[in-house]
Design a protein around this motif. Structure first.
Motif, short mmCIF file in Angstrom:
data_model
loop_
_atom_site.label_atom_id
_atom_site.label_comp_id
_atom_site.label_asym_id
_atom_site.label_seq_id
_atom_site.Cartn_x
_atom_site.Cartn_y
_atom_site.Cartn_z
N PHE A 142 28.89 40.85 42.48
CA PHE A 142 30.26 40.70 42.96
C PHE A 142 30.32 40.86 44.46
N ARG A 150 36.39 35.33 47.17
CA ARG A 150 36.35 36.02 45.89
C ARG A 150 37.71 36.61 45.54
N THR A 169 40.16 35.48 42.30
CA THR A 169 40.46 36.51 41.29
C THR A 169 41.92 36.91 41.29
#
Length: 636
Positions: free
Chosen positions: A536, A542, A546
């Motif tokens: 991650f 990212r 998300t």
């Protein structure tokens, strides 16, 4: 993670090697000293960065794991993502309770600079340190055998220095052409007299030496210790009487007097008989050139005996006499008479030298070998003296010349000592007074007497051989003397220097906890990656993917600028990371039900709309991009 850990250890080891290379090195240039210190600090800084980077990578993995396991307020999520920047994480009960591993890892990141940047450079300091070393060096020693082969007709020149003998000689032929010629002893040389006088009258309770003796003997600007050995003359002393009750013992030993001459019975504080059997000078009358006599006798120049030192002295005990006690009518305190005898011996000296700054100390040990002349002189009942016996022990200048010359050197040395010891010191009793000492001896000019009363010191029996040894060792102050030589010995060297000092234990005491903690953090991060099956990140891309959730879009209306202060209501909203239970936009785009493809959308959302992420299942991500899903649909 592995690369940062290895790089960090290499940087720490580089700092260790740099400091080790500087250990005990002097650097007079202050600018260079500052530069090398900064080099070490730079290595510590980069090491901190590398260690911290590895832990931060682990924090990211554990942060996403915590967000999958628990729902957090937006406030706490902010703190988790800013764990290395916002210390309020450590006082938030929600993060402490739900993400303790993340908090612990964040604490490591915060503490790493304390050990690496602040404390580790303290392992290198600059100051004085005791340098200890050893070496085999040439140091001065004495070689009396050199006198055995000295011929006054042939000067001995070493390193441009004309060597001086301990004795002056007479001869039966200056040119050494006559058959049967020989040289015989006359008197101590002027050089010997000078050295002995300077030693005797010196105010220092030790032998003399040259000013740069420490630099010469220690190999430079060091303090040092070493031991030399040589064979030379010494006096072996033994006490024969202590108190008036030992007079019979003195008579049996042939003493020239009894304790009756000493206080308190007599009036002497000191008396010495040191010339019995002395070598006669001149040997014959009417000597010509070079000491050549008109008629050469058979025993000319013979050493028949070496004078024995008979020394008596009386010491004030400082104890008051009671009324009616013996001698209380003339003396206030008790005086104790002592008598001892010293015989001239050839001795093996073992001398330990300890040089410290401008001072030095000697520790002398004596190993007595044999008398210089092994004869005795007996006394007749009428106190007259007999000839020395046995005659076979006489030493002749005609036969064993090397032995004769060495014996002459020993005799010359003993003769110089005896001139200081001969004579007497008289005491006037305090009753009726006045009380005073009257000296008829040169011993009062030496350190063998007290400074207060000019009477002998109580340990005179030990001081006499040591005083004689100091005269002998004082030849080191006159390197031109023939007996001064050199010997290669093991020298222990010490000195204080201003230089860098490195404490490796201190450095690794700083780095070891860091290495252990970072290693544990990396193991946790690696274990988390293995459990999750992926890695991650917290980059913008990212976060963007998300947070693609219509619920989040709804609750975050009016807060799109990312500015502070942020709406408090939104900050308190609890979110979790998981699989969105609704159809995802990717599947809607290709017109397919998510259940048929098994591709779920992982996102932040409220806890009620999310399912847990399970390792091994397919989710819309890098491994299964949208184009793959469309291609598979088309194939089906």
């Amino acid at each position: 993670m592995i690369a940062t850990f290895i790089i960090a250890i290499l940087l720490a080891f580089g700092q260790h090697r740099l400091y080790k290379s500087l250990h005990h090195t002097s650097e007079p240039d202050e600018g260079k000293r500052i530069r090398v210190v900064l080099y070490g600090r730079a290595l510590a800084y980069f090491s901190k960065v590398a260690f911290g980077t590895g832990v931060i990578l682990s924090i990211r993995q554990r942060t996403w794991r915590a967000l999958r396991d628990h729902a957090f307020s937006v406030w706490s999520i902010d703190q988790l993502f800013l764990a290395t920047e916002d210390p309020s994480l450590f006082v938030n009960w929600e993060t402490l309770g739900k993400a303790p591993i993340v908090v612990a890892l964040a604490l490591i990141v915060w503490l790493i600079p304390l050990a690496t940047i602040i404390f580790s450079p303290g392992a290198l300091t600059f100051g004085d340190f005791l340098e200890v070393s050893s070496d085999h060096l040439n140091v001065p020693t004495l070689n009396f055998t050199a006198e055995s082969y000295k011929d006054f007709r042939k000067p001995v020149v070493i390193d441009g220095i004309k060597k001086r003998s301990l004795l002056s000689v007479n001869t039966t032929d200056v040119t050494a052409d006559t058959e049967g010629w020989f040289d015989y002893y006359d008197k101590p040389s002027v050089d010997l007299q000078r050295v002995s006088l300077m030693t005797a009258y010196s105010l220092r309770d030790q032998s003399l030496n040259v000013e740069d003796a420490r630099q010469r003997s220690c190999g430079g600007d060091f303090n040092c210790t070493f031991t030399i050995s040589f064979v030379g003359p010494s006096y072996k002393c033994e006490e024969l009487a202590r108190g008036e009750q030992d007079d019979q013992k003195l008579a049996d030993a042939g003493a020239p007097w009894t304790t009756a001459v000493l206080a308190p019975v007599g009036r002497l504080a000191y008396i010495a008989d040191v010339y019995t059997g002395e070598y006669a000078r001149p040997q014959l009358e009417n000597l010509g050139e070079g000491g050549k006599p008109e008629n050469i006798t058979d025993d000319l120049g013979f050493f028949k005996a070496e004078p024995v030192l008979w020394i008596g002295f009386s010491i004030d005990s400082k104890e008051n006499l009671t009324k009616g006690a013996p001698h209380s009518d003339t003396w206030i305190t008790r005086y104790d008479p002592h008598v001892f005898r010293c015989v001239h011996y050839e001795t093996n000296y073992t001398v330990g030298f300890n040089y410290s700054g401008p001072y030095f100390e000697t520790d002398i040990k004596y190993d007595y070998l044999s008398p210089v002349i092994n004869t005795t002189i007996s006394r007749n009942p009428d106190t007259t003296l007999n000839n020395p016996e046995p005659a076979t022990s006489y030493i002749s200048p005609r036969t064993d010349v090397p032995l004769y010359k060495k014996t002459a050197a020993y005799h010359a040395l003993g003769q110089q000592l005896r001139q200081f010891l001969s004579g007497r010191i008289e005491l006037q009793p305090p009753i009726p007074g006045p009380f005073f000492a009257r000296a008829y001896s040169d011993i009062t000019m030496t350190r063998l007497v007290t400074n207060t009363s000019s009477t002998p010191k109580k340990d005179l029996i030990k001081l006499v051989p040591d005083f004689y040894a100091d005269i002998i060792l004082s030849f080191f102050s006159a390197p031109q003397m023939l007996v001064v030589s050199s010997e290669r010995v093991f020298v222990n060297q010490t000195r204080y220097r201003s230089a860098f000092k490195y404490d490796a234990l201190k450095l690794w005491a700083c780095y070891t906890p860091v290495i252990v903690c970072v290693f544990v953090a990396l193991v946790i991060g690696a274990w988390t990656i293995w459990e999750d099956g992926t890695t991650f990140s917290v980059g913008f891309s990212r976060i963007m993917v998300t947070t693609r959730n219509s619920t989040l879009d709804h609750i975050s209306r009016g807060a799109c600028l990312g500015n502070d202060p942020f709406p408090m209501e939104l900050m308190q909203t609890r979110l979790k990371f998981g699989v969105l239970a609704e159809h995802t936009e990717e599947l809607e785009y290709v017109g397919m039900d998510p259940g048929s493809m098994g591709l779920g959308h992982c996102t932040f959302g409220v806890e009620s709309e999310l399912d847990p992420i399970v390792k091994g299942r397919r989710y819309a991500g890098l491994r299964y991009p949208r184009i793959e899903a469309a291609a598979k649909l088309k194939t089906d």
